[in-house]
Design an enzyme around this catalytic site. Structure first.
Site, short mmCIF file in Angstrom:
data_model
loop_
_atom_site.label_atom_id
_atom_site.label_comp_id
_atom_site.label_asym_id
_atom_site.label_seq_id
_atom_site.Cartn_x
_atom_site.Cartn_y
_atom_site.Cartn_z
N PRO A 183 0.81 -1.23 0.00
CA PRO A 183 0.00 0.00 0.00
C PRO A 183 0.84 1.27 0.00
O PRO A 183 1.86 1.37 0.69
CB PRO A 183 -0.81 -0.12 1.30
CG PRO A 183 -0.90 -1.59 1.54
CD PRO A 183 0.41 -2.15 1.08
N CYS A 184 0.37 2.25 -0.77
CA CYS A 184 1.14 3.49 -0.95
C CYS A 184 0.59 4.66 -0.14
O CYS A 184 1.18 5.74 -0.13
CB CYS A 184 1.16 3.89 -2.42
SG CYS A 184 -0.47 4.37 -3.06
N GLN A 185 -0.53 4.46 0.57
CA GLN A 185 -1.23 5.60 1.17
C GLN A 185 -0.39 6.43 2.13
O GLN A 185 -0.60 7.63 2.28
CB GLN A 185 -2.49 5.11 1.90
CG GLN A 185 -3.65 4.78 1.00
CD GLN A 185 -3.51 3.40 0.36
OE1 GLN A 185 -2.54 2.69 0.60
NE2 GLN A 185 -4.48 3.02 -0.43
#
Length: 360
Positions: free
Chosen positions: A126-128
């Site tokens: 995940p890049c959030q």
């Protein structure tokens, strides 16, 4: 035959690219937690649309227990298990999809000793908490952020020692705020014997007309095997080539005849770095938002602006309409937007895999 495990699998862009690249492979397992994403993956790759009509001899509670055991489906923001909220056909679909997908579920709960052997491990975590447009909470190990799930891959890599690894994430992974943790992870891989190769690849250099830069890291266990990133390609498609001709009125903004000053071009475009979603043209003009909108400019400088359709967003990720159609039967437009925005551009992966597995 290349044996593959897809962590943070999404709707299976890696699998789509392996197919496009004509690389013989077998997906031996995946790890994915989001319910709608799992339905899309199964509809595209595992014939869920037919399998969902078959009889199941399990009770609802037995199906829920199976899902809970792999901690599926999870609320992506809170990591709360939502299996108890499923019922009827939705519960049946979720159970069948996870069985068909060979989903091992929440990566935090995976026992690597129970995984099958594989040669290639993909982990687009995940890049959030890394993205410029995200929360900027970072990816420090054990910090509890979604991006810190990267470190959950260590137990799998260390135990299974696959020959090839592929990481993908936003460009900001190698920015000043996160480069130290990226380097720390690369040093960890080196301690296991891997040689790492990383670069920033842009979708527009691999046949897709969008400016989407992503970090790709290839790690190879064999010290005698080199890797070179694929060369850039000429862009032959335009954005107009990927837009639908007849678009429902629901995708047009209600207060869409908006202009402070004329813009002398046929279309205006703006592409969000992480999440596809329509936005008001005023926001676009004031640069508060970076989503993609399009509209043919009238002679008076007004704009009949609209959002991209879900189908268009998947096209901009290099996904064929036939695969979009399968997924769209089971999930909402909101989810389809989110899934495309969180995925990887297929032609970029295809070019990368052709180079990585050219001897296969």
């Amino acid at each position: 035959m290349l044996r593959v495990f897809e962590a943070f699998a999404g709707y299976g862009s890696q699998r789509l690219a392996l197919i496009k690249a004509n690389i013989p492979h077998e997906i031996v397992g995946i790890s994915e937690i989001e319910g709608d994403v799992l339905l899309s993956y199964s509809a595209i790759h595992e014939n869920l649309l037919e399998e969902r009509n078959k009889n199941i001899k399990l009770t609802d509670d037995e199906m829920r227990d199976y899902l809970k055991n792999i901690n599926i489906p999870l609320d992506y923001k809170t990591f709360e298990n939502r299996a108890d909220k499923l019922g009827g056909q939705k519960l049946k679909d979720m159970y069948i999809a996870n069985k068909l997908n060979k989903n091992f579920g929440d990566i935090r709960s995976i026992d690597p000793k129970k995984l099958p052997d594989f040669d290639f491990f993909t982990y687009s975590f995940p890049c959030q908490d890394i993205s410029v447009a995200g929360y900027q909470n970072g990816l420090v190990a054990d910090s509890g952020t979604r991006s810190s799930l990267l470190w959950e891959c260590c137990k799998i890599i260390e135990h299974k020692k696959p020959k090839y690894l592929m990481m993908e994430n936003v460009k900001n992974l190698v920015g000043k705020n996160h480069k130290v943790n990226f380097n720390k992870f690369l040093l960890y891989l080196e301690s296991l014997g891997y040689t790492n190769y990383w670069d920033i690849l842009n979708a527009r250099d691999f046949g897709i007309p969008q400016n989407r830069e992503r970090v790709f890291c290839i790690s190879i266990l064999n010290p005698n095997e080199d890797f070179t990133f694929p060369q850039k390609q000429n862009l032959t498609l335009s954005m107009n080539d990927l837009l639908e001709e007849n678009v429902s009125e629901k995708f047009y903004l209600k207060n869409n005849q908006v202009s402070d000053e004329p813009i002398l071009q046929d279309y205006i475009y703006c592409l969000d770095s992480n999440y596809w979603k329509g936005t008001f043209l005023k926001d676009f003009l004031s640069k508060k938002r970076r989503q993609l909108v399009s509209g043919k400019v009238r002679p008076d400088g007004k704009y009949p602006a609209r959002r991209l359709t879900p189908r268009e967003t998947w096209r901009f990720m290099g996904v064929e309409d036939t695969n979009f159609d399968k997924a769209s039967i089971l999930v909402s437009n909101t989810s389809l937007y989110k899934q495309s925005g969180n995925s990887i551009v297929v032609p970029v992966l295809e070019s990368l895999f052709k180079e990585l597995f050219k001897s296969q």
